[in-house]
Design a protein around this motif. Structure first.
Motif, mmCIF file in Angstrom:
data_model
loop_
_atom_site.group_PDB
_atom_site.id
_atom_site.type_symbol
_atom_site.label_atom_id
_atom_site.label_comp_id
_atom_site.label_asym_id
_atom_site.label_seq_id
_atom_site.Cartn_x
_atom_site.Cartn_y
_atom_site.Cartn_z
ATOM 1 N N LEU A 1 0.834 -1.202 0.000
ATOM 2 C CA LEU A 1 0.000 0.000 0.000
ATOM 3 C C LEU A 1 0.866 1.248 0.000
ATOM 4 N N ASP A 2 0.392 2.274 -0.675
ATOM 5 C CA ASP A 2 1.095 3.549 -0.721
ATOM 6 C C ASP A 2 0.928 4.263 0.612
ATOM 7 N N ASN B 1 0.715 7.327 1.276
ATOM 8 C CA ASN B 1 -0.184 8.485 1.228
ATOM 9 C C ASN B 1 -1.643 8.073 1.047
ATOM 10 N N SER B 2 -1.917 6.777 0.903
ATOM 11 C CA SER B 2 -3.286 6.325 0.667
ATOM 12 C C SER B 2 -4.074 6.300 1.965
ATOM 13 N N LYS B 3 -5.393 6.394 1.829
ATOM 14 C CA LYS B 3 -6.277 6.422 3.005
ATOM 15 C C LYS B 3 -6.295 5.069 3.705
ATOM 16 N N LYS B 4 -6.161 3.979 2.936
ATOM 17 C CA LYS B 4 -6.154 2.639 3.530
ATOM 18 C C LYS B 4 -4.954 2.463 4.465
ATOM 19 N N GLU C 1 -10.930 4.591 -2.219
ATOM 20 C CA GLU C 1 -9.793 5.352 -2.753
ATOM 21 C C GLU C 1 -10.198 6.043 -4.049
ATOM 22 N N GLU D 1 -5.266 7.566 -6.989
ATOM 23 C CA GLU D 1 -4.505 6.871 -5.961
ATOM 24 C C GLU D 1 -4.337 5.396 -6.305
ATOM 25 N N TRP D 2 -5.425 4.803 -6.862
ATOM 26 C CA TRP D 2 -5.318 3.386 -7.229
ATOM 27 C C TRP D 2 -4.347 3.173 -8.362
ATOM 28 N N LEU E 1 -0.970 3.200 -6.956
ATOM 29 C CA LEU E 1 -0.772 1.993 -6.169
ATOM 30 C C LEU E 1 -0.436 0.816 -7.075
#
Length: 571
Positions: free
Chosen positions: A122-123, A125-128, A475, A479-480, A483
């Motif tokens: 996962l990145d 900076n991602s929300k996940k 996301e 962002e995806w 990723l």
């Protein structure tokens, strides 16, 4: 009219010029031969072989044949190993292609190992990723501190977080830390403390705005003269909070871990820095500075866990998303920023806003922003007011600690459904509430506050819903994409690492070859042949040279046609 065709320049040369070129080439070759003689470069001699008069000639020839056989066997082994590796690569590629086609057809994530890979890759900076780190902090901590902005405490509360902590089971405790208390009037602060303490133990807190960075102490001392010291840099409420945590640790007879959670720009990292007395965590006006869990040792008995911000649910109203959203104002679109500013102005009294910004009457948000841009000198080319950047700056001011505003607590005490009387008693169980109230009164008396007239009255939108579970995060498409590209890059790197030969294996094969070659007497001839090969350019080098010369010939102008090359012989 038809355009006349341009004639190509003729390549024919006069006899005088051609003979001159040939003469120059002959001179050049002569010069090269002379230099070669001086350097002593001679042609390698042929291997004379074993003379017929030599004793044990047959044995020597047999040994030479055996060595040749060994070399051939080694080469065959290496060839087989290469073939096996190529087969493995092909199989892996086939598997990858099959998995991709399945994902495209079904539109679902691949099962098993692929899921674990996506979790790992996962990145940051991602929300996940933020959700996962937040869950780590909640699970690891014995006490959870929910940091609230004193200007809008209700808007900084997250019901999903409070429910997760209270209903988690075990001895997890939740404390409310009312930060930035110096930005609200005194009466308003007292009202909020009286309202919040009926649900959870609440600590009044004012974090230190300027803390020493332990890594850059010298630079800080040099720049200290430039720093604006008009505002108080002292921390208030840190002793009270530390005392509470230490007492709780003594009751449990073990070292406790304290998780610090909250929405963006409420001052989570500043609270940890104030308790530590040193700048241990990064602090900034931009949202989402903290991107992963960070452990800070305050003393032997207490560990502080810094966490990323809670992600605001997209179902919230525009005001909550403008003030509590994780996305930074610099990254968000102009339409979202303008909607956020409009929502803020609608929830404030117009006269107080005009007084604060020293702006005349305005009809709508756009007019307000144009007036503010003109006043602050934020203009584009031709004197056009820069509305977009002005709106972003205004949002930064409202989420930061520049503007003094306050909201009133609800008239009636209505706790949320997950907070029953038993739960409230359970949360207040191990804390000395009398001492806490006395310490809060001391901190309230010690600080200076703005007057109610200078502080803007703000209508709170109530609790802000947040996303804590990773599965519920949606996301953005961009962002995806980032990723997926990062995942593909990392998978390729892993495969390359799997298929690269270890240095030890390469060294072993090289040593075997060297031993075999050392035994043979025909080594001199082989070395000479190798030297010859090194001197003569390889096919790839010839191709590169050909391409280079081709590109050069394309770039040549008509004047340069008369130039000649010494390497080519026209004879």
């Amino acid at each position: 009219m038809k355009r006349p065709k341009l004639r190509k320049a003729s390549k024919r040369l006069s006899c005088h010029k051609r003979y001159k070129i040939q003469k120059k080439i002959r001179e050049h070759h002569r010069k090269v031969r002379k230099e070669a003689k001086k350097r002593g470069h001679k042609k390698p001699k042929k291997d004379p072989g074993v003379p017929s008069a030599a004793p044990f000639k047959e044995e020597l020839l047999r040994e030479a044949e055996q060595r040749k056989q060994r070399l051939e066997e080694l080469k065959q082994k290496q060839k087989l190993n290469r073939q096996k590796e190529q087969e493995r690569k092909r199989k892996l590629e086939a598997k990858k292609n099959a998995a991709k086609t399945q994902e495209k057809g079904e539109g679902k994530e691949s099962v098993g190992k692929s899921k674990t890979k996506t979790k790992k890759l996962l990145d940051k900076n991602s929300k996940k990723w933020f959700c996962r780190q937040l869950q780590k902090v909640i699970e690891a901590s014995d006490v959870v501190l929910e940091v609230l902005d004193a200007r809008d405490p209700m808007g900084c509360r997250c019901p999903q977080l409070e429910q997760a902590v209270t209903c988690s089971g075990g001895d997890k405790k939740l404390l409310l830390v009312l930060n930035k208390i110096d930005l609200v009037p005194k009466e308003n602060l007292e009202n909020w403390l009286n309202y919040l303490k009926k649900e959870f133990p609440t600590v009044a807190f004012k974090s230190a705005t300027l803390t020493k960075d332990k890594t850059m102490q010298q630079q800080f001392t040099k720049r200290r003269a430039r720093v604006d010291l008009s505002r108080t840099t002292e921390c208030f409420g840190s002793k009270c909070l530390l005392k509470l945590l230490q007492e709780h640790g003594k009751t449990r007879n073990k070292a406790i871990q304290v998780g610090v959670v909250g929405f963006p720009n409420v001052g989570k990292s500043s609270v940890i820095n104030s308790l530590k007395g040193v700048r241990a965590c990064n602090v900034g006006l931009t949202r989402g500075v903290t991107k992963s869990m960070q452990i800070v040792h305050v003393d032997k008995q207490t560990k502080m866990l810094d966490s990323p911000s809670i992600i605001a649910d997209p179902s919230n109203d525009v005001l909550a998303l403008a003030l509590r959203s994780i996305t930074d104002t610099e990254e968000s679109g102009s339409a979202d920023v303008l909607r956020g500013v409009d929502a803020i102005l609608n929830h404030c009294s117009k006269q107080q806003v005009m007084m604060h910004y020293s702006i005349p009457d305005f009809r709508n948000t756009e007019e307000f922003l144009t007036l503010l841009a003109q006043k602050r000198g934020m203009l584009k080319k031709g004197g056009v007011p820069d509305i977009e950047n002005t709106a972003k700056l205004l949002l930064c001011d409202w989420t930061g600690a520049r503007i003094r505003y306050h909201s009133q607590p609800p008239e009636s005490q209505r706790p949320p459904p997950y907070l029953t009387e038993d739960k409230i008693a359970e949360m207040q169980e191990c804390f000395n509430l009398k001492n806490l109230e006395e310490e809060n009164n001391n901190t309230v008396e010690a600080l200076k506050y703005p007057s109610p007239a200078s502080s803007i009255i703000f209508q709170s939108a109530g609790m802000t819903n947040g996303i804590i579970e990773e599965n519920k995060v949606r996301e953005d498409a961009s962002e995806w994409k980032n990723l997926e590209t990062s995942m593909e890059g990392e998978e390729e790197e892993e495969e390359e690492e799997d298929f690269t030969e270890s240095d030890d294996d390469q060294e072993d094969t090289e040593e075997e070859e060297n031993n075999v070659k050392e035994e043979s007497k025909a080594q001199v001839t082989r070395k000479a042949k190798l030297g010859k090969r090194q001197m003569s350019p390889t096919t790839s080098e010839k191709q590169i040279a050909g391409e280079h010369s081709l590109s050069l010939s394309l770039d040549k102008t008509a004047d340069e046609d008369d130039a000649y090359d010494f390497n080519t012989d026209y004879v």
